[in-house]
Design an enzyme around this catalytic site. Structure first.
Site, PDB file in Angstrom:
ATOM      1  N   TYR A 117       0.799  -1.062   0.100  1.00 54.12           N
ATOM      2  CA  TYR A 117       0.027   0.078   0.075  1.00 54.12           C
ATOM      3  C   TYR A 117       1.037   1.140   0.017  1.00 54.12           C
ATOM      4  CZ  TYR A 117      -4.360  -2.388   1.328  1.00 54.12           C
ATOM      5  OH  TYR A 117      -5.371  -3.248   1.144  1.00 54.12           O
ATOM      6  N   TYR A 156      -1.198  -9.662   0.834  1.00 57.51           N
ATOM      7  CA  TYR A 156      -0.038  -9.031   1.770  1.00 57.51           C
ATOM      8  C   TYR A 156       0.074  -9.630   3.238  1.00 57.51           C
ATOM      9  CZ  TYR A 156      -3.579  -5.848   3.421  1.00 57.51           C
ATOM     10  OH  TYR A 156      -4.573  -5.376   4.016  1.00 57.51           O
ATOM     11  N   ARG A 166      -3.459 -11.527   4.155  1.00 57.30           N
ATOM     12  CA  ARG A 166      -4.791 -11.114   3.622  1.00 57.30           C
ATOM     13  C   ARG A 166      -5.015 -11.687   2.210  1.00 57.30           C
ATOM     14  NH1 ARG A 166      -8.201  -7.358   4.678  1.00 57.30           N
ATOM     15  NH2 ARG A 166      -9.309  -9.391   4.331  1.00 57.30           N
ATOM     16  N   HIS A 169      -7.477  -8.147  -2.224  1.00 52.03           N
ATOM     17  CA  HIS A 169      -8.755  -7.437  -2.119  1.00 52.03           C
ATOM     18  C   HIS A 169      -8.792  -5.981  -2.423  1.00 52.03           C
ATOM     19  CE1 HIS A 169      -7.140  -6.708   1.787  1.00 52.03           C
ATOM     20  NE2 HIS A 169      -7.504  -5.563   1.598  1.00 52.03           N
ATOM     21  N   HIS A 171     -10.851  -2.347  -1.358  1.00 55.25           N
ATOM     22  CA  HIS A 171     -11.526  -1.760  -0.241  1.00 55.25           C
ATOM     23  C   HIS A 171     -12.781  -0.877  -1.089  1.00 55.25           C
ATOM     24  CE1 HIS A 171      -9.201  -2.500   3.317  1.00 55.25           C
ATOM     25  NE2 HIS A 171      -8.281  -2.617   2.548  1.00 55.25           N
TER      26      HIS A 171
END
Lengths: 249, 166
Positions: A117, A156, A166, A169, A171
Site C-alpha cells: 500500500y 499481503y 490477507r 482485495h 476496499h
C-alpha cells in the site's frame, strides 16, 4: 506466538457453532476474536433501535464537481503504466429492493500488484510502484453501475498472527440514498487460497453471505488485447426513507 | 441479499482522506463551531486509526442536497464531512450547529472494527430522553466535545435504524 493453526482452529470452532445454531446471519460479526484487533474495538452492548429521522433519511449528494471522469482509472494517475495485471471491475449498486443507487459516490483503495500500500505504516518489504497510487472514485450512472480500471492487487502479510496473509482485495466505500445505508467493505477475487485462513473474511460466518464479497470473472467484461474483467454487484440495505421520498415526490 | 461490511483496515488514509474533508466551513466563518472528541477502545486507549463521518442539517434545519463535499468551494455548506483520528485518537470538524434535528449524525469506521457504527451527537441543551440521553456533546472552551467509546465503561450508545423495507 499465535500460529495460523491456532487461528484456523478458532475460525473452525466458531463456524461449527454457527452451523449448529440453525440461525442465519447475513452480516459481519463485530465480535470476532480470531481478528485480534477487534477484541477491544467492538461494542458489548446491543445497539439501540431508533426510527431514522430527518437527516438520517437522506444521503449527501456528490456530483461532477466532486469526481473527475478520469478518477475511475487507477492506471493513468502517473506518467507511466503501473506493473501488474490490468483489470476492469464493474457492477451495479442497488438497494435490497433492486432499485439502482443513481449518481452516487463509489470510492476504492487497494494495494499494488506486489501487495504493497502507498501508506507510510505499511512495512511489507514489497516494492512500491511509482506508477500506482491505488485509490479511485466514480459516480454510479443512472442504472447504478460503476466501473473501475485498475491493477489486480496482490495478497499481503499482516500481523494478526505469525505468517498471516490477507487474500487479495479492493476496499470499497459506498453511499446509498439514506445515511443509514452507508457501507464500507472489501471485494475479493474468485478462488483465493487464503479465504479459509483469513479471520477478516471469515468474520462473516455465513458461507453464502461472505461469498457475496467475491467478484465473478466475466469474459464479457474482459477486453481483447487489453484487460481481464470482473463483475461485482453490491446490494445496500433497504432504504428506510421511502415514505419521506414519497412525500417529497 | 445485502452485501456484508468489512473493516476499513489500517490503510484507508490515502483512499478516503482529502484536503478539506473535516472543514465543512472555512475557519473563521461566522457561527462556525468545532465538533471534536476522542475515539477510545475497551482499555480506554486512543484509537489512532479511526474515521468519523458527519452528516447534518444546516443552520436553518434544511437537509442540504448540494454536491461539493469532496472539493469544497468555500461557500456552499454541504452538511457532510469526514475526519480521521490523529495519534491521540482525536477527530475534529469545523462546521455549523444544525438547527433541527439538533444533532450531528455520525458514522464510525476503524481498523479492528468490522462494520460501521452509527450514533448521534446532540447539541448541548438538546438532550434526548430515554436510551439516547447520553448522546449529548458537552460545551468546552474548544467547541462541542463528543467522545466515542467503543467498549466498556462509558460505552457509547450506538444505533440500529429500523427499516421500513429490508
Amino acid at each position: 506466538m499465535t500460529t495460523q493453526a491456532d487461528i484456523s482452529a478458532e475460525i473452525a470452532a466458531i463456524s461449527e457453532q454457527y452451523a449448529a445454531s440453525g440461525t442465519t446471519e447475513n452480516g459481519v460479526r463485530l465480535d470476532y476474536p480470531p481478528y485480534r484487533s477487534s477484541l477491544l474495538r467492538h461494542p458489548t452492548k446491543s445497539p439501540v433501535q431508533v426510527d431514522p429521522e430527518g437527516i438520517e433519511r437522506w444521503s449527501p449528494v456528490f456530483g461532477e464537481r466532486d469526481v473527475g471522469p478520469l478518477e475511475s482509472d487507477l492506471t493513468i494517475q502517473r506518467s507511466g503504466e503501473p506493473l501488474g495485471e490490468r483489470i476492469k471491475v464493474t457492477g451495479r449498486v442497488t438497494d435490497s429492493d433492486g432499485r439502482p443507487v443513481r449518481r452516487q459516490l463509489v470510492e476504492i483503495w487497494q494495494a499494488n500488484a506486489g501487495g504493497r500500500y502507498v501508506h507510510q505504516r505499511d512495512q511489507h518489504p514489497a516494492p512500491l510502484d511509482p506508477n500506482f497510487i491505488g485509490m479511485g472514485r466514480c459516480l454510479t450512472d443512472d442504472d447504478g453501475s460503476y466501473v473501475f480500471t485498475t491493477i489486480k492487487p496482490g495478497p499481503y502479510p499482516w500481523r494478526n498472527h505469525h505468517n498471516a496473509w490477507r487474500p487479495a482485495h479492493i476496499h470499497f466505500s459506498l453511499f446509498g440514498t439514506d445515511f443509514t445505508q452507508r457501507l464500507v467493505t472489501q471485494m475479493y477475487f474468485p478462488g483465493d487460497p487464503l479465504f479459509a485462513l483469513d479471520p477478516i473474511y471469515q468474520s462473516i460466518v455465513d458461507p453464502k453471505a461472505r461469498e457475496r464479497l467475491v467478484a465473478t470473472y466475466d469474459h464479457d467484461v474482459t477486453e481483447a488485447e487489453w484487460c481481464t474483467g470482473y463483475r461485482w454487484d453490491i446490494v445496500l440495505s433497504g432504504a428506510a426513507g421511502t415514505p419521506l421520498e414519497e412525500e417529497h415526490a | 441479499m445485502t452485501t456484508p461490511g468489512q473493516t476499513v483496515g489500517p490503510f484507508f488514509a490515502f483512499g478516503l482522506e482529502y484536503d478539506g474533508d473535516s472543514a465543512l466551513v472555512p475557519p473563521g466563518t461566522p457561527g462556525a463551531v468545532r465538533l471534536f472528541g476522542r475515539v477510545l477502545d475497551g482499555d480506554g486507549d486512543p484509537v489512532p486509526d479511526a474515521l468519523v463521518e458527519l452528516w447534518q442539517a444546516d443552520a436553518e434545519g434544511r437537509v442540504v442536497q448540494e454536491p461539493g463535499s469532496l472539493r469544497r468551494d468555500g461557500h456552499t455548506f454541504t452538511g457532510w464531512g469526514r475526519a480521521a483520528t490523529d495519534r491521540t485518537g482525536t477527530y475534529s470538524f469545523t462546521t455549523l450547529a444544525p438547527a433541527d434535528p439538533p444533532y450531528f449524525a455520525l458514522c464510525l469506521f476503524a481498523r479492528g472494527l468490522l462494520d460501521r457504527l452509527f450514533t448521534r451527537a446532540y447539541l448541548p441543551g438538546h438532550q434526548p430522553e430515554g436510551p439516547l440521553s447520553s448522546l449529548v456533546a458537552t460545551e468546552d472552551p474548544h467547541g462541542y466535545r463528543f467522545d466515542i467509546v467503543l467498549q466498556g465503561d462509558g460505552e457509547t450508545v450506538f444505533l440500529d435504524h429500523r427499516r421500513t423495507q429490508d
